[in-house]
Design an enzyme around this catalytic site. Structure first.
Site, PDB file in Angstrom:
ATOM      1  CE  LYS A   1       5.537   3.958  -9.107  1.00 14.10           C
ATOM      2  NZ  LYS A   1       6.158   2.632  -9.318  1.00 14.10           N
TER       3      LYS A   1
ATOM      4  CG  ASP B   1       4.903   0.069  -4.098  1.00 13.58           C
ATOM      5  OD1 ASP B   1       3.781  -0.242  -3.649  1.00 13.58           O
ATOM      6  OD2 ASP B   1       5.395  -0.415  -5.130  1.00 13.58           O
TER       7      ASP B   1
ATOM      8  CE  LYS C   1       6.789  -2.930  -3.941  1.00 13.72           C
ATOM      9  NZ  LYS C   1       7.112  -3.553  -5.236  1.00 13.72           N
TER      10      LYS C   1
ATOM     11  NE  ARG D   1       1.727  -1.303 -14.333  1.00 17.88           N
ATOM     12  CZ  ARG D   1       2.342  -2.453 -14.633  1.00 17.88           C
ATOM     13  NH1 ARG D   1       1.710  -3.363 -15.349  1.00 17.88           N
ATOM     14  NH2 ARG D   1       3.566  -2.680 -14.233  1.00 17.88           N
TER      15      ARG D   1
ATOM     16  CG  ASP E   1       7.708   2.986  -6.350  1.00 22.28           C
ATOM     17  OD1 ASP E   1       8.392   2.885  -7.384  1.00 22.28           O
ATOM     18  OD2 ASP E   1       6.591   2.467  -6.224  1.00 22.28           O
TER      19      ASP E   1
ATOM     20  CG  ASP F   1       3.894  -4.441  -5.977  1.00 29.92           C
ATOM     21  OD1 ASP F   1       4.064  -3.262  -5.608  1.00 29.92           O
ATOM     22  OD2 ASP F   1       4.819  -5.250  -6.121  1.00 29.92           O
TER      23      ASP F   1
ATOM     24  CD  GLU G   1       2.594   0.991  -7.092  1.00 27.08           C
ATOM     25  OE1 GLU G   1       3.646   1.632  -7.279  1.00 27.08           O
ATOM     26  OE2 GLU G   1       2.560  -0.254  -7.071  1.00 27.08           O
TER      27      GLU G   1
END
Length: 510
Positions: A276, A281, A288, A362, A299, A358, A360
């Site tokens: 990933k 993010d 967030k 996956r 991230d 959030d 995201e």
């Protein structure tokens, strides 16, 4: 003006944050080496070259250890000064058991941590009498020292930047240790440093295209490597609506970086690693909280770990085929960003209702693992991601969460973790979890299914992995970034995953 600024930032991001330490292997010269690092077991006994050092000090070293009440538990460290003719002697405990590969790395890390953050002085590390069955132990100690000697200080004033440390290691087999480190383990250090660099860079410096540029630069002049960069146009042709959806809110278009290393037989199916790569993010529309959001520059650590692993494997010329797939996007809120309640269509054709923007990571993995299977027909598929806070809450920073459909494979992964020094612990993938992600208006939903969060995230990814493919899901949210140093890493990005994935590749090479 914008183009100039972005280009400048890309160039800035492409420079190494910190050079590797200077590491040599040689015979001990007590007339030249004045700063020593010695390993002692739980009996505080000095043997081999360490005994010679004690003799040179007229027994003062042994006396100092006993007078100080030094407890030689594993990793315990104490430095003595004024033991003529040496400027300083540091002793590090090894405990009583035979040392593993991971423990040798830890000892190298403790050795590096006992020295100043610069390379002005050379330190001699005596490794000839270590209690271990691991071959060329001094090379693994050197690797550990190299892992610990990392500083991301490129944005500090030059006077405050650290220089690489300077070590000379004394072992019982100088030639073998030199070869093992120079032809193999050094590349592991480089791979981990690359991973940490990528995760430590500010989000304005690392975005999908600059990530690609930086990694491509690292692979210059490495044999048997093909690099493909998939842009928006090709993603649209392949109907990768999940990746494209995540990237809609950013001025930086998403990318898919694919590194194909062909080190094995042409007919052999590859091991495929999918990481990933959310370069920053914010959470998107599901924004967030401000507290800790700065850390979301890391991230992308899953993709960075895949890049670092590919660099290590390809650089040493491992006899295996490995493919690294890195989906890259920036998750930002904007007028074009996806909203909670939207539905995305993936490359597989499965539709996903967005409950939280959030969740995201996956989404990136959904399209990436489907692409990896269709394109490369892997014999094993491993995906790695900073995916869920639930994994961190469940396992803290001791273990990465690991999910797979095959218990025997899970047991094997735990052994890989123990050997590499990057431990994993299995979480379940119960059939009920797939029921929990069913959507009322689409095939599945990406979140909002309740506990257990880490396994729910894995279930979303599993929806896109064929059941006959040996598959391992690694959630590294709890181990990727630490606020305190460990033996082989300063605080900050750990570069977690390179050692684990590299060990997995070693055990499955030809």
């Amino acid at each position: 003006m914008i183009k100039f600024t972005l280009a400048a930032l890309t160039m800035l991001a492409s420079s190494m944050a910190h050079a590797l330490p200077n590491i040599q292997f040689s015979k001990l010269d007590l007339t030249q080496n004045k700063r020593l690092i010695i390993f002692v077991d739980n009996a505080n006994s000095l043997s081999g070259l360490a005994a010679q050092v004690n003799t040179k000090t007229n027994g003062q070293l042994q006396g100092a250890i006993e007078s100080a009440g030094f407890k030689s538990g594993f990793g315990k460290t104490q430095t003595f000064y004024g033991l003529a003719p040496f400027a300083q002697i540091t002793v590090i405990g090894t405990g009583s058991n035979a040392l593993t590969q991971a423990q040798l790395q830890d000892l190298g890390g403790y050795a590096a941590a006992s020295t100043p953050d610069n390379g002005k002085a050379q330190y001699a590390v005596i490794t000839d009498a270590l209690n271990t069955q691991v071959s060329t132990p001094s090379a693994w100690v050197a690797m550990g020292a190299g892992l610990r000697d990392y500083h991301f200080d490129k944005y500090k004033a030059q006077a405050k930047q650290s220089s690489p440390r300077n070590f000379v290691l004394h072992s019982s087999n100088v030639a073998a240790a030199t070869k093992k480190y120079s032809d193999d383990l050094k590349y592991m250090v480089q791979g981990v440093h690359l991973t940490r660099d990528m995760a430590s860079e500010p989000g304005k410096s690392i975005y999908p295209q600059s990530f690609v540029d930086r990694v491509k630069d690292a692979f210059d002049d490495i044999d048997n490597v093909d690099i493909k960069v998939m842009k928006v146009r090709e993603m649209k042709k392949r109907n990768m609506g999940a990746i494209l959806g995540v990237g809609l809110g950013s001025i930086h278009e998403p990318r898919m970086l694919v590194i194909n290393y062909r080190g094995g037989n042409k007919k052999d199916a590859p091991i495929t690693l999918v990481g990933k790569g959310i370069t920053f993010d914010t959470g998107g529309i599901s924004l967030k909280k401000n507290s800790g959001m700065w850390q979301m520059k890391s991230d992308l650590s899953g993709a960075a770990a895949v890049a670092g692993t590919m660099l290590a494997v390809a650089s040493r010329g491992e006899n295996v085929n490995v493919v690294g797939v890195m989906p890259l996007a920036e998750n930002m809120p904007a007028e074009d960003a996806i909203r909670p309640g939207d539905v995305l269509t993936t490359m597989q054709g499965t539709t996903i209702e967005i409950i939280s923007t959030d969740a995201e990571g996956r989404l990136l993995l959904a399209d990436a693992v489907r692409y990896a299977q269709d394109e490369f027909k892997p014999r094993m598929l491993v995906n790695i991601a900073t995916l869920t806070g639930s994994a961190a809450r469940a396992l803290s920073d001791e273990y990465a969460a690991m999910v797979t459909r095959d218990w025997s494979l899970a047991q094997n992964m735990m052994q890989v973790g123990e050997t590499s020094g990057e431990a994993v612990w299995p979480l379940p993938l119960h059939p009920n979890f797939f029921k929990q992600i069913k959507s009322d208006i689409a095939d599945i939903k990406n979140s909002g299914a309740g506990n257990p969060g880490a396994s729910i995230g894995a279930a979303v990814v599993a929806t896109f992995v064929d059941k006959d493919v040996p598959w391992v899901h690694l959630d590294i949210a709890g181990v990727d970034w630490l606020n305190q140093p460990i033996a082989v890493a300063p605080k900050g990005s750990q570069g977690w995953g390179v050692r684990f994935l590299d060990q997995l590749v070693r055990q499955n090479s030809n």
